[in-house]
Design a protein around this motif. Structure first.
Motif, PDB file in Angstrom:
ATOM      1  N   GLN A 109      33.195  43.915  48.399  1.00  0.00           N
ATOM      2  CA  GLN A 109      32.762  43.415  47.095  1.00  0.00           C
ATOM      3  C   GLN A 109      33.615  43.909  45.938  1.00  0.00           C
ATOM      4  O   GLN A 109      33.915  43.124  45.013  1.00  0.00           O
ATOM      5  CB  GLN A 109      31.288  43.777  46.862  1.00  0.00           C
ATOM      6  CG  GLN A 109      30.669  43.047  45.674  1.00  0.00           C
ATOM      7  CD  GLN A 109      30.701  41.535  45.839  1.00  0.00           C
ATOM      8  OE1 GLN A 109      30.348  41.017  46.899  1.00  0.00           O
ATOM      9  NE2 GLN A 109      31.141  40.833  44.799  1.00  0.00           N
ATOM     10  N   PRO A 110      34.051  45.185  45.911  1.00  0.00           N
ATOM     11  CA  PRO A 110      34.914  45.609  44.792  1.00  0.00           C
ATOM     12  C   PRO A 110      36.195  44.790  44.676  1.00  0.00           C
ATOM     13  O   PRO A 110      36.670  44.519  43.566  1.00  0.00           O
ATOM     14  CB  PRO A 110      35.216  47.075  45.116  1.00  0.00           C
ATOM     15  CG  PRO A 110      34.056  47.521  45.951  1.00  0.00           C
ATOM     16  CD  PRO A 110      33.702  46.329  46.791  1.00  0.00           C
ATOM     17  N   ASN A 152      35.316  41.371  43.232  1.00  0.00           N
ATOM     18  CA  ASN A 152      35.112  41.476  41.778  1.00  0.00           C
ATOM     19  C   ASN A 152      36.434  41.423  41.028  1.00  0.00           C
ATOM     20  O   ASN A 152      36.531  40.799  39.959  1.00  0.00           O
ATOM     21  CB  ASN A 152      34.369  42.771  41.449  1.00  0.00           C
ATOM     22  CG  ASN A 152      32.944  42.784  41.991  1.00  0.00           C
ATOM     23  OD1 ASN A 152      32.375  41.740  42.305  1.00  0.00           O
ATOM     24  ND2 ASN A 152      32.364  43.972  42.113  1.00  0.00           N
ATOM     25  N   ARG A 153      37.473  42.063  41.571  1.00  0.00           N
ATOM     26  CA  ARG A 153      38.776  42.033  40.920  1.00  0.00           C
ATOM     27  C   ARG A 153      39.435  40.662  41.056  1.00  0.00           C
ATOM     28  O   ARG A 153      40.052  40.157  40.117  1.00  0.00           O
ATOM     29  CB  ARG A 153      39.699  43.109  41.509  1.00  0.00           C
ATOM     30  CG  ARG A 153      39.279  44.534  41.190  1.00  0.00           C
ATOM     31  CD  ARG A 153      40.440  45.512  41.341  1.00  0.00           C
ATOM     32  NE  ARG A 153      41.022  45.491  42.659  1.00  0.00           N
ATOM     33  CZ  ARG A 153      40.588  46.232  43.690  1.00  0.00           C
ATOM     34  NH1 ARG A 153      39.538  47.027  43.522  1.00  0.00           N
ATOM     35  NH2 ARG A 153      41.190  46.195  44.851  1.00  0.00           N
TER      36      ARG A 153
END
Length: 253
Positions: free
Chosen positions: A123-124, A127-128
């Protein structure tokens, strides 16, 4: 770069008793990793003739302009030869995903149970990837013009590494007339089990399309790394190195 190692070792063996340089083109070279963190482990720097192409200059440990014998700031694509175009380049918050193409972020998921219909990313990272920091106008060249400028007509190009975020196959198609003098070409492409999915919009850079094109043009798969099968990645992308069948007597045994 896992898929590149076998071909680089084969070239190292071939050139052990050869005074000629290894001729390399690195498309997507901003961090200089291919030459400064990879090639120089197997060849003396003076034995490497390397051309770098990238739309961005990154501050950091290595300078692309200093690392490469020739450096071109811009993109290459399947554009008319002898014509320089200006196109939008989408600079992503995860800058390794910056591209001439927009990302299909609606096709990403951090849920491994959805891997049949989505590209898996933590997920990180998703997000980017959803953030475009800037849309920049860049110069776009035909790779053939760069080859003509940097190499003599009789020179063999040992390796072309392409990391062009969805444009890899289009770049290879643009240099069809140059393929007989190229030994190895490394590309990154989607290998998602759902053949309708691509990471980038309006991209045909799928594994089956690459294999079909290279086979039609006298190349075979030399080495492949499928990251979708690696526990530390699982992104259903592949790095593939193709070898020109006319040079297929190279080996590391």
């Amino acid at each position: 770069m896992d898929a590149y190692l076998k071909s680089i070792l084969a070239l190292k063996k071939e050139k052990e008793n050869d005074s000629s340089k290894i001729n390399v083109i690195d498309i997507g070279c901003a961090r200089c990793g291919f030459i400064n963190e990879f090639l120089v482990n197997y060849f003396k720097r003076e034995k490497i003739k390397c051309v770098g192409v990238d739309p961005l200059l990154h501050p950091g440990k290595f300078s692309a302009k200093k690392a490469y014998n020739y450096y071109f700031q811009g993109c290459v694509d399947n554009v008319p030869k002898n014509l320089v175009k200006r196109e939008n380049f989408y600079i992503n918050a995860d800058d390794q995903a910056s591209s001439l193409l927009k990302i299909n972020t609606d096709l990403f998921s951090s849920n491994l149970n959805k891997r049949q219909d989505k590209f898996y990313y933590p997920q990180p990272i998703i997000n980017r990837l959803k953030i475009i920091n800037e849309v920049k106008t860049v110069y776009v060249f035909h790779l053939g013009n760069i080859i003509d400028k940097c190499f003599d007509q009789e020179e063999i190009i040992d390796f072309i590494k392409i990391d062009a975020e969805g444009k890899d196959l289009e770049i290879v198609k643009s240099i069809k007339d140059y393929l007989p003098r190229i030994k190895y070409i490394g590309v990154e492409c989607s290998s998602h089990q759902n053949k309708d999915l691509t990471l980038f919009k309006n991209s045909n850079n799928k594994i089956e399309n690459n294999i079909a094109f290279f086979n039609e043009n006298n190349f075979s798969i030399f080495e492949i790394t499928d990251y979708g099968k690696k526990n530390n990645n699982l992104t259903q992308m592949s790095d593939i190195v193709f070898i020109n069948n006319n040079f297929n007597n190279l080996n590391i045994n």
